[in-house]
Design a protein around this motif. Structure first.
Motif, PDB file in Angstrom:
ATOM      1  N   ALA A  55      29.059  69.678  -1.849  1.00  0.00           N
ATOM      2  CA  ALA A  55      28.693  68.636  -1.483  1.00  0.00           C
ATOM      3  C   ALA A  55      27.230  68.697  -0.611  1.00  0.00           C
ATOM      4  N   CYS A  56      27.061  69.863   0.058  1.00  0.00           N
ATOM      5  CA  CYS A  56      26.187  70.366   0.920  1.00  0.00           C
ATOM      6  C   CYS A  56      24.821  70.431   0.079  1.00  0.00           C
ATOM      7  N   GLY A  57      23.685  69.600   0.630  1.00  0.00           N
ATOM      8  CA  GLY A  57      22.672  69.480  -0.017  1.00  0.00           C
ATOM      9  C   GLY A  57      22.350  68.293  -1.052  1.00  0.00           C
ATOM     10  N   CYS A  58      23.702  67.633  -1.405  1.00  0.00           N
ATOM     11  CA  CYS A  58      23.514  66.607  -2.226  1.00  0.00           C
ATOM     12  C   CYS A  58      23.243  65.316  -1.722  1.00  0.00           C
ATOM     13  N   ASP A  59      22.367  64.441  -2.437  1.00  0.00           N
ATOM     14  CA  ASP A  59      22.068  63.091  -1.945  1.00  0.00           C
ATOM     15  C   ASP A  59      23.062  62.144  -2.213  1.00  0.00           C
ATOM     16  N   VAL A  60      23.726  62.349  -3.296  1.00  0.00           N
ATOM     17  CA  VAL A  60      24.897  61.546  -3.804  1.00  0.00           C
ATOM     18  C   VAL A  60      25.791  62.104  -4.675  1.00  0.00           C
ATOM     19  N   ILE A  61      26.877  61.823  -4.696  1.00  0.00           N
ATOM     20  CA  ILE A  61      28.040  62.381  -5.450  1.00  0.00           C
ATOM     21  C   ILE A  61      28.569  61.336  -6.677  1.00  0.00           C
ATOM     22  N   THR A  62      28.526  61.834  -7.721  1.00  0.00           N
ATOM     23  CA  THR A  62      29.356  60.753  -8.798  1.00  0.00           C
ATOM     24  C   THR A  62      29.987  61.584  -9.633  1.00  0.00           C
ATOM     25  N   PHE A  63      30.630  61.048 -10.778  1.00  0.00           N
ATOM     26  CA  PHE A  63      31.711  61.885 -11.373  1.00  0.00           C
ATOM     27  C   PHE A  63      31.808  61.562 -12.859  1.00  0.00           C
ATOM     28  N   ASP A  64      32.209  62.578 -13.522  1.00  0.00           N
ATOM     29  CA  ASP A  64      32.268  62.140 -15.108  1.00  0.00           C
ATOM     30  C   ASP A  64      33.838  61.894 -15.376  1.00  0.00           C
ATOM     31  N   HIS A  65      34.765  61.891 -14.342  1.00  0.00           N
ATOM     32  CA  HIS A  65      36.284  61.636 -14.570  1.00  0.00           C
ATOM     33  C   HIS A  65      36.659  61.123 -13.435  1.00  0.00           C
ATOM     34  N   GLU A  66      37.907  60.586 -13.183  1.00  0.00           N
ATOM     35  CA  GLU A  66      38.512  59.876 -12.297  1.00  0.00           C
ATOM     36  C   GLU A  66      39.537  60.670 -11.366  1.00  0.00           C
ATOM     37  N   HIS A  67      39.569  61.859 -11.668  1.00  0.00           N
ATOM     38  CA  HIS A  67      40.663  62.702 -10.937  1.00  0.00           C
ATOM     39  C   HIS A  67      40.698  63.195  -9.653  1.00  0.00           C
ATOM     40  N   VAL A  68      39.451  63.187  -9.162  1.00  0.00           N
ATOM     41  CA  VAL A  68      39.540  63.575  -7.700  1.00  0.00           C
ATOM     42  C   VAL A  68      40.381  62.855  -6.560  1.00  0.00           C
ATOM     43  N   PRO A  69      41.383  63.762  -6.015  1.00  0.00           N
ATOM     44  CA  PRO A  69      42.369  63.018  -5.224  1.00  0.00           C
ATOM     45  C   PRO A  69      41.535  62.012  -4.262  1.00  0.00           C
ATOM     46  N   PHE A  70      42.131  60.854  -4.208  1.00  0.00           N
ATOM     47  CA  PHE A  70      41.622  59.809  -3.454  1.00  0.00           C
ATOM     48  C   PHE A  70      41.382  60.250  -1.898  1.00  0.00           C
ATOM     49  N   GLU A  71      42.256  61.114  -1.410  1.00  0.00           N
ATOM     50  CA  GLU A  71      42.146  61.419   0.344  1.00  0.00           C
ATOM     51  C   GLU A  71      40.932  62.374   0.379  1.00  0.00           C
ATOM     52  N   HIS A  72      40.639  62.774  -0.706  1.00  0.00           N
ATOM     53  CA  HIS A  72      39.303  63.977  -0.766  1.00  0.00           C
ATOM     54  C   HIS A  72      38.153  63.194  -0.679  1.00  0.00           C
ATOM     55  N   LEU A  73      38.088  61.986  -1.496  1.00  0.00           N
ATOM     56  CA  LEU A  73      37.045  61.443  -1.648  1.00  0.00           C
ATOM     57  C   LEU A  73      36.655  60.654  -0.199  1.00  0.00           C
ATOM     58  N   ARG A  74      37.763  60.156   0.472  1.00  0.00           N
ATOM     59  CA  ARG A  74      37.935  59.473   1.738  1.00  0.00           C
ATOM     60  C   ARG A  74      37.401  60.616   3.043  1.00  0.00           C
ATOM     61  N   ALA A  75      37.646  61.857   2.755  1.00  0.00           N
ATOM     62  CA  ALA A  75      37.086  62.802   3.641  1.00  0.00           C
ATOM     63  C   ALA A  75      35.586  63.094   3.429  1.00  0.00           C
ATOM     64  N   LEU A  76      35.265  62.955   2.194  1.00  0.00           N
ATOM     65  CA  LEU A  76      33.665  63.201   1.740  1.00  0.00           C
ATOM     66  C   LEU A  76      32.990  62.010   2.336  1.00  0.00           C
ATOM     67  N   ALA A  78      33.971  60.104   4.904  1.00  0.00           N
ATOM     68  CA  ALA A  78      33.867  60.320   6.352  1.00  0.00           C
ATOM     69  C   ALA A  78      32.888  61.241   7.145  1.00  0.00           C
ATOM     70  N   ASP A  79      32.493  62.366   5.906  1.00  0.00           N
ATOM     71  CA  ASP A  79      31.632  63.214   6.378  1.00  0.00           C
ATOM     72  C   ASP A  79      29.947  62.681   6.149  1.00  0.00           C
ATOM     73  N   GLY A  80      29.896  61.517   5.625  1.00  0.00           N
ATOM     74  CA  GLY A  80      28.539  60.958   5.495  1.00  0.00           C
ATOM     75  C   GLY A  80      28.031  61.220   4.211  1.00  0.00           C
ATOM     76  N   ILE A  81      28.694  61.737   3.486  1.00  0.00           N
ATOM     77  CA  ILE A  81      28.088  61.849   1.989  1.00  0.00           C
ATOM     78  C   ILE A  81      28.535  60.711   1.002  1.00  0.00           C
ATOM     79  N   PRO A  82      27.350  59.998   0.405  1.00  0.00           N
ATOM     80  CA  PRO A  82      27.376  58.753  -0.394  1.00  0.00           C
ATOM     81  C   PRO A  82      28.451  59.195  -1.477  1.00  0.00           C
ATOM     82  N   ILE A  83      29.352  58.438  -1.702  1.00  0.00           N
ATOM     83  CA  ILE A  83      30.120  58.674  -3.168  1.00  0.00           C
ATOM     84  C   ILE A  83      30.066  57.356  -3.875  1.00  0.00           C
ATOM     85  N   ARG A  84      29.475  57.605  -5.099  1.00  0.00           N
ATOM     86  CA  ARG A  84      29.381  56.315  -5.772  1.00  0.00           C
ATOM     87  C   ARG A  84      29.874  56.742  -7.306  1.00  0.00           C
ATOM     88  N   PRO A  85      31.038  55.936  -7.828  1.00  0.00           N
ATOM     89  CA  PRO A  85      31.598  54.736  -7.127  1.00  0.00           C
ATOM     90  C   PRO A  85      32.507  55.252  -5.918  1.00  0.00           C
TER      91      PRO A  85
END
Length: 372
Positions: A55-76, A78-85
């Motif tokens: 995620a370092c250097g990314c303006d926004v993170i998005t996905f081509d699947h839904e399998h990233v663990p929920f708690e990891h998305l929460r952590a990102l 919290a790090d201030g990284i825009p997660i969409r959705p």
């Protein structure tokens, strides 16, 4: 973009004219998108440190699947990284139990359902309704017919529980066909709706999509689009949302599944819409104004190309392209394996029967089930 499959590949393609630079987290260098994106990180999306480094250097993170663990998305997040959705939206595509509970809260029509504990509980669920058969689904991880069982009696209900994850029981819906309503929503709330399409399945895998759905009443089409837009707003979806629907024999619509990413039922839009689902997903996650979703032609048909007996499908191009100069072929760069989605074709025109035949012939010829 997390995930290196064909959806990432085609989303990257849609971002090129906009000058969007993609960074990709892929499982292997051979993945579909990893073959075409210049900035590729090879790593495991299930590892939080890998995700943070990516995620370092990314303006926004998005996905081509839904399998990233929920708690990891929460952590990102919290790090201030825009997660969409965001994780609060994406969990509804990750967990069918959570999805069903939330849709019930907001009054969305769904099949009768309940989380079940064991085969005896499945039998009790069946008897609360019209009896067997019922549909059993693992609440996480299923796709393309995987993680789904058609159960005719309690003696057939043991298999889903062997995985050790919660199981959702649903009534078997008496539906006349499957539909899909695709919408895109941006962070500031702008949203667009594509024409409702008919999705035809073979052995639990999407085979053909027809846009717009033939003989769908204006009233029911409007209801489906409104329903999808309402779900996107209530769940705070940013990006593309596919709402898979049943059209029942008595003229109602019920929500079957949700996907918060570009979706197979929207592939027709690459060649058949003013703005494709991929281009609008890119626009949405970057909070750019959304593009026109209207169709370019009266009918567009998408057929998936599945792997068959021909390991080198490119030899079939000569026939397909010469036979139909308007044909659009989209291949994913995957090794050919029987039954695997390795590409799709799009056709369009004014006569549905002709458009449908052209798409089916091309897909069949590429697979090897049609030889002339």
């Amino acid at each position: 973009m997390v995930g290196g499959g064909q959806l990432a590949r085609m989303t990257h393609e849609a971002g090129i004219p906009l000058g969007i630079r993609f960074k990709l987290l892929s499982d292997t260098p051979q993945d579909s998108a990893a073959q075409v994106v210049s900035d590729v990180v090879i790593g495991d999306y299930r590892d939080l440190d890998t995700l943070r480094d990516f995620a370092c250097g990314c303006d926004v993170i998005t996905f081509d699947h839904e399998h990233v663990p929920f708690e990891h998305l929460r952590a990102l997040e919290a790090d201030g990284i825009p997660i969409r959705p965001g994780p609060d939206a994406l969990v509804h595509a990750q967990d069918k139990g959570v999805m069903r509970a939330r849709l019930r809260e907001i009054g969305v029509p769904c099949p009768r359902h309940r989380i079940v504990a064991d085969p005896a509980d499945v039998s009790a669920f069946a008897q609360e309704g019209d009896g067997f058969p019922v549909i059993l689904k693992t609440v996480r991880g299923g796709y393309d017919g995987k993680g789904v069982w058609f159960v005719r009696g309690e003696d057939e209900a043991a298999e889903p529980f062997r995985a050790g994850v919660p199981v959702l029981a649903e009534e078997k819906v008496d539906f006349s066909r499957e539909l899909a309503a695709n919408v895109v929503r941006s962070p500031h709330g702008q949203a667009v709706a594509y024409p409702v399409v008919e999705s035809r399945q073979v052995d639990g895998v999407c085979d053909t999509v027809i846009a717009p759905a033939p003989e769908l009443s204006e009233e029911l089409s409007g209801q489906a689009q409104e329903l999808a837009l309402r779900i996107a707003d209530a769940l705070d979806v940013v990006g593309h949302l596919a709402v898979e629907l049943f059209e029942t024999a008595d003229g109602r619509i019920l929500v079957n599944e949700l996907a918060m990413r570009p979706h197979n039922s929207g592939h027709w839009s690459q060649d058949g819409a003013v703005t494709s689902q991929f281009a609008n997903h890119v626009r949405a996650v970057l909070d750019l104004p959304l593009g026109d979703p209207r169709p370019r032609a009266a009918w567009t048909v998408m057929c998936n190309v599945l792997g068959g007996d021909y390991p080198d499908m490119y030899q079939a191009y000569l026939h397909c392209m010469a036979r139909d100069p308007q044909l659009k072929i989209h291949m994913y760069g995957k090794d050919v394996k029987p039954g695997r989605k390795v590409g799709h074709v799009n056709t369009y025109g004014d006569d549905l029967a002709d458009v449908l035949e052209r798409a089916r012939h091309a897909a069949g010829y590429l697979r090897g089930t049609i030889t002339e």
